[in-house]
Write an enzyme that holds these catalytic residues in place. Structure first.
Site, PDB file in Angstrom:
ATOM      1  N   SER A  22      16.849  37.463  27.471  1.00 44.28           N
ATOM      2  CA  SER A  22      16.947  38.646  28.328  1.00 44.28           C
ATOM      3  C   SER A  22      16.739  38.330  29.811  1.00 44.28           C
ATOM      4  O   SER A  22      17.497  38.826  30.652  1.00 44.28           O
ATOM      5  CB  SER A  22      15.956  39.719  27.868  1.00 44.28           C
ATOM      6  OG  SER A  22      16.329  40.152  26.588  1.00 44.28           O
ATOM      7  N   LYS A  69       9.082  47.203  18.436  1.00 44.59           N
ATOM      8  CA  LYS A  69      10.088  48.255  18.660  1.00 44.59           C
ATOM      9  C   LYS A  69       9.739  49.600  18.018  1.00 44.59           C
ATOM     10  O   LYS A  69      10.148  50.638  18.511  1.00 44.59           O
ATOM     11  CB  LYS A  69      11.449  47.796  18.131  1.00 44.59           C
ATOM     12  CG  LYS A  69      12.140  46.786  19.020  1.00 44.59           C
ATOM     13  CD  LYS A  69      13.538  46.513  18.509  1.00 44.59           C
ATOM     14  CE  LYS A  69      14.209  45.430  19.306  1.00 44.59           C
ATOM     15  NZ  LYS A  69      15.586  45.204  18.899  1.00 44.59           N
ATOM     16  N   ASP A 105      20.456  49.147  20.982  1.00 41.41           N
ATOM     17  CA  ASP A 105      20.896  48.116  20.027  1.00 41.41           C
ATOM     18  C   ASP A 105      22.177  48.528  19.284  1.00 41.41           C
ATOM     19  O   ASP A 105      23.137  47.752  19.206  1.00 41.41           O
ATOM     20  CB  ASP A 105      19.788  47.830  18.997  1.00 41.41           C
ATOM     21  CG  ASP A 105      18.688  46.957  19.563  1.00 41.41           C
ATOM     22  OD1 ASP A 105      18.966  46.147  20.464  1.00 41.41           O
ATOM     23  OD2 ASP A 105      17.539  47.092  19.104  1.00 41.41           O
ATOM     24  N   GLY A 129      20.225  43.427   4.522  1.00 35.33           N
ATOM     25  CA  GLY A 129      18.971  43.555   5.251  1.00 35.33           C
ATOM     26  C   GLY A 129      18.649  45.000   5.571  1.00 35.33           C
ATOM     27  O   GLY A 129      19.567  45.815   5.777  1.00 35.33           O
ATOM     28  N   GLY A 132      14.476  46.349  11.167  1.00 32.79           N
ATOM     29  CA  GLY A 132      14.713  47.188  12.343  1.00 32.79           C
ATOM     30  C   GLY A 132      16.140  47.109  12.860  1.00 32.79           C
ATOM     31  O   GLY A 132      16.736  48.134  13.235  1.00 32.79           O
ATOM     32  N   ALA A 133      16.713  45.900  12.876  1.00 35.12           N
ATOM     33  CA  ALA A 133      18.079  45.752  13.401  1.00 35.12           C
ATOM     34  C   ALA A 133      19.059  46.497  12.501  1.00 35.12           C
ATOM     35  O   ALA A 133      19.965  47.192  12.980  1.00 35.12           O
ATOM     36  CB  ALA A 133      18.443  44.270  13.480  1.00 35.12           C
ATOM     37  N   TYR A 219      22.551  34.715  16.506  1.00 40.19           N
ATOM     38  CA  TYR A 219      23.371  33.985  17.489  1.00 40.19           C
ATOM     39  C   TYR A 219      22.904  32.538  17.668  1.00 40.19           C
ATOM     40  O   TYR A 219      23.437  31.800  18.476  1.00 40.19           O
ATOM     41  CB  TYR A 219      23.420  34.702  18.844  1.00 40.19           C
ATOM     42  CG  TYR A 219      22.076  35.120  19.382  1.00 40.19           C
ATOM     43  CD1 TYR A 219      21.279  34.251  20.106  1.00 40.19           C
ATOM     44  CD2 TYR A 219      21.613  36.410  19.148  1.00 40.19           C
ATOM     45  CE1 TYR A 219      20.054  34.639  20.583  1.00 40.19           C
ATOM     46  CE2 TYR A 219      20.371  36.812  19.617  1.00 40.19           C
ATOM     47  CZ  TYR A 219      19.602  35.927  20.335  1.00 40.19           C
ATOM     48  OH  TYR A 219      18.374  36.321  20.804  1.00 40.19           O
TER      49      TYR A 219
HETATM   50  P1  NAP Z   1      13.081  42.362  10.396  1.00 36.56           P
HETATM   51  O1  NAP Z   1      12.793  43.774  10.740  1.00 36.56           O
HETATM   52  O2  NAP Z   1      11.973  41.392  10.238  1.00 36.56           O
HETATM   53  O3  NAP Z   1      13.953  42.361   9.023  1.00 36.56           O
HETATM   54  C1  NAP Z   1      14.296  41.144   8.403  1.00 36.56           C
HETATM   55  C2  NAP Z   1      15.265  41.397   7.250  1.00 36.56           C
HETATM   56  O4  NAP Z   1      15.663  40.108   6.741  1.00 36.56           O
HETATM   57  C3  NAP Z   1      14.658  42.157   6.086  1.00 36.56           C
HETATM   58  O5  NAP Z   1      15.643  42.947   5.473  1.00 36.56           O
HETATM   59  C4  NAP Z   1      14.226  41.020   5.153  1.00 36.56           C
HETATM   60  O6  NAP Z   1      14.198  41.388   3.794  1.00 36.56           O
HETATM   61  C5  NAP Z   1      15.355  40.042   5.352  1.00 36.56           C
HETATM   62  N1  NAP Z   1      14.940  38.680   5.006  1.00 36.56           N
HETATM   63  C6  NAP Z   1      14.044  37.904   5.660  1.00 36.56           C
HETATM   64  N2  NAP Z   1      13.929  36.719   5.034  1.00 36.56           N
HETATM   65  C7  NAP Z   1      14.742  36.743   3.961  1.00 36.56           C
HETATM   66  C8  NAP Z   1      15.057  35.821   2.923  1.00 36.56           C
HETATM   67  N3  NAP Z   1      14.509  34.599   2.893  1.00 36.56           N
HETATM   68  N4  NAP Z   1      15.977  36.186   1.992  1.00 36.56           N
HETATM   69  C9  NAP Z   1      16.563  37.408   2.039  1.00 36.56           C
HETATM   70  N5  NAP Z   1      16.305  38.349   2.983  1.00 36.56           N
HETATM   71  C10 NAP Z   1      15.395  38.020   3.931  1.00 36.56           C
HETATM   72  O7  NAP Z   1      14.060  41.705  11.477  1.00 36.56           O
HETATM   73  P2  NAP Z   1      15.116  42.451  12.431  1.00 36.56           P
HETATM   74  O8  NAP Z   1      14.478  42.756  13.722  1.00 36.56           O
HETATM   75  O9  NAP Z   1      15.762  43.530  11.652  1.00 36.56           O
HETATM   76  O10 NAP Z   1      16.160  41.256  12.712  1.00 36.56           O
HETATM   77  C11 NAP Z   1      17.030  40.814  11.694  1.00 36.56           C
HETATM   78  C12 NAP Z   1      17.973  39.754  12.290  1.00 36.56           C
HETATM   79  O11 NAP Z   1      18.797  40.348  13.293  1.00 36.56           O
HETATM   80  C13 NAP Z   1      17.234  38.585  12.968  1.00 36.56           C
HETATM   81  O12 NAP Z   1      17.924  37.395  12.670  1.00 36.56           O
HETATM   82  C14 NAP Z   1      17.357  38.907  14.437  1.00 36.56           C
HETATM   83  O13 NAP Z   1      17.348  37.750  15.236  1.00 36.56           O
HETATM   84  C15 NAP Z   1      18.714  39.578  14.482  1.00 36.56           C
HETATM   85  N6  NAP Z   1      18.842  40.494  15.627  1.00 36.56           N
HETATM   86  C16 NAP Z   1      19.856  40.254  16.517  1.00 36.56           C
HETATM   87  C17 NAP Z   1      20.008  41.113  17.584  1.00 36.56           C
HETATM   88  C18 NAP Z   1      21.111  40.846  18.565  1.00 36.56           C
HETATM   89  O14 NAP Z   1      21.091  41.434  19.650  1.00 36.56           O
HETATM   90  N7  NAP Z   1      22.077  40.022  18.221  1.00 36.56           N
HETATM   91  C19 NAP Z   1      19.150  42.211  17.760  1.00 36.56           C
HETATM   92  C20 NAP Z   1      18.136  42.430  16.820  1.00 36.56           C
HETATM   93  C21 NAP Z   1      17.987  41.557  15.750  1.00 36.56           C
HETATM   94  P3  NAP Z   1      12.831  41.919   3.075  1.00 36.56           P
HETATM   95  O15 NAP Z   1      12.787  43.400   3.311  1.00 36.56           O
HETATM   96  O16 NAP Z   1      13.038  41.555   1.655  1.00 36.56           O
HETATM   97  O17 NAP Z   1      11.691  41.188   3.722  1.00 36.56           O
END
Ligand code: NAP
Length: 274
Positions: A22, A69, A105, A129, A132-133, A219
């Site tokens: 950022s 968040k 987002d 998944g 939050g995302a 990414y």
């Molecule tokens: P989060 O709230 O921690 O959620 C993580 C998700 O991944 C949950 O559904 C979790 O499942 C699943 N997960 C984690 N480890 C796993 C595994 N070993 N096998 C299967 N499922 C698994 O994270 P988030 O903030 O939503 O972010 C998710 C992804 O999006 C991250 O990679 C983040 O970097 C990316 N992101 C990108 C942007 C962008 O601007 N490009 C913005 C936000 C997020 P469980 O419920 O079973 O734990």
């Protein structure tokens, strides 16, 4: 960039934060648009104290990232419709001590999808998944009139409560558990599986059969194993840089009230080629 006693302070608040892109994006926009702001990264332990400091130090605004968040919802004075919609805050604007929360987002991903020349209307989407995302993306998908959103998550209890919550929030039934055989036009990885590794969130790629596009919110690396498999199956693909860049641009416009021209948006993407 000349920093003076009048320079407005912007920041991203997250923990950990030292990986954040950022500051690079926002400081580039500040420089190109010749504005009097500076943008830094801060790693607080507690988001309540950090947002109190935003008020007391007179900071102009902050982005909020993981893990704050959702907790930030309780700390702002005014919630924009986008926050009620997505269930999280990623942008806080400080107007003379009054903190307004926004979420950019979902709309950020939508702008990136538009760049892919893909329409969402009446499409079936599979999303992996339920973090939050995923919630921000699913709320955006609902607002763009997709037909169905099939949801698949490792922890089944979270999958069930996520589907119930979103259907209730929007008074709809478009959010459904994914069953083998459900056909998707667009497949989205919103899990963290594949970040900095060559792991994939799925081992059975039959969900790509007949699909149009595949999006990974990750990414780093630019091309995950999941995206490589989709590319081999002939789908249009996109990594998470599009969402990252556009959510930042939309936040920047909230902070500065300055519209970022399309030509400059394209220049921001070039920062990631280097
Ligand atoms: P989060 O709230 O921690 O959620 C993580 C998700 O991944 C949950 O559904 C979790 O499942 C699943 N997960 C984690 N480890 C796993 C595994 N070993 N096998 C299967 N499922 C698994 O994270 P988030 O903030 O939503 O972010 C998710 C992804 O999006 C991250 O990679 C983040 O970097 C990316 N992101 C990108 C942007 C962008 O601007 N490009 C913005 C936000 C997020 P469980 O419920 O079973 O734990």
């Amino acid at each position: 960039m000349k920093i003076t006693s009048k320079t407005g302070l912007l920041a991203v608040l997250g923990n950990p934060i030292r990986h954040s892109m950022s500051p690079m994006i926002h400081n580039f926009l500040i420089k190109e648009l010749n504005l009097d702001y500076v943008y830094i990264a801060i790693e607080p332990d507690n988001i309540h104290d950090a947002l109190d400091a935003v008020r007391s130090l007179g900071m102009k605004g902050v982005n909020i990232t993981a893990p704050f968040k959702t907790d930030a919802l309780e700390c702002v004075d005014v919630l924009d419709e986008s926050v009620n919609f997505s269930g999280s805050v990623n942008t806080v604007v400080n107007n003379d001590g009054m903190l307004s929360g926004f979420s950019t987002d979902g709309e950020g991903l939508f702008r990136a999808i538009k760049d892919m020349d893909i329409s969402l209307k009446n499409k079936n989407v599979l999303i992996l998944g339920t973090g939050g995302a995923s919630e921000a993306v699913c709320s955006m998908l609902y607002s763009k009139n997709v037909a169905n959103v099939y949801v698949k998550n490792r922890t089944l209890s979270k999958q069930t409560s996520f589907i119930l919550r979103l259907n209730k929030r929007f008074d709809t039934d478009i959010f459904k558990p994914f069953s083998p055989g459900d056909k998707a036009d667009i497949v989205i990885n919103a899990t963290s599986v594949g970040m900095c590794t060559d792991e994939s969130p799925i081992s059975d790629y039959s969900c790509f059969d007949g699909a149009e596009a595949c999006i990974d919110l990750i990414y780093n690396p630019r091309k995950t194993s999941f995206l490589k498999a989709a590319e081999n199956a002939g789908l249009k693909t996109m990594n998470g840089i599009g969402m990252l860049v556009y959510q930042a641009i939309l936040s920047f416009e909230h902070f500065t009230q300055v519209k970022v021209p399309d030509s400059l948006c394209k220049e921001v993407f070039k920062l990631f080629d280097e």
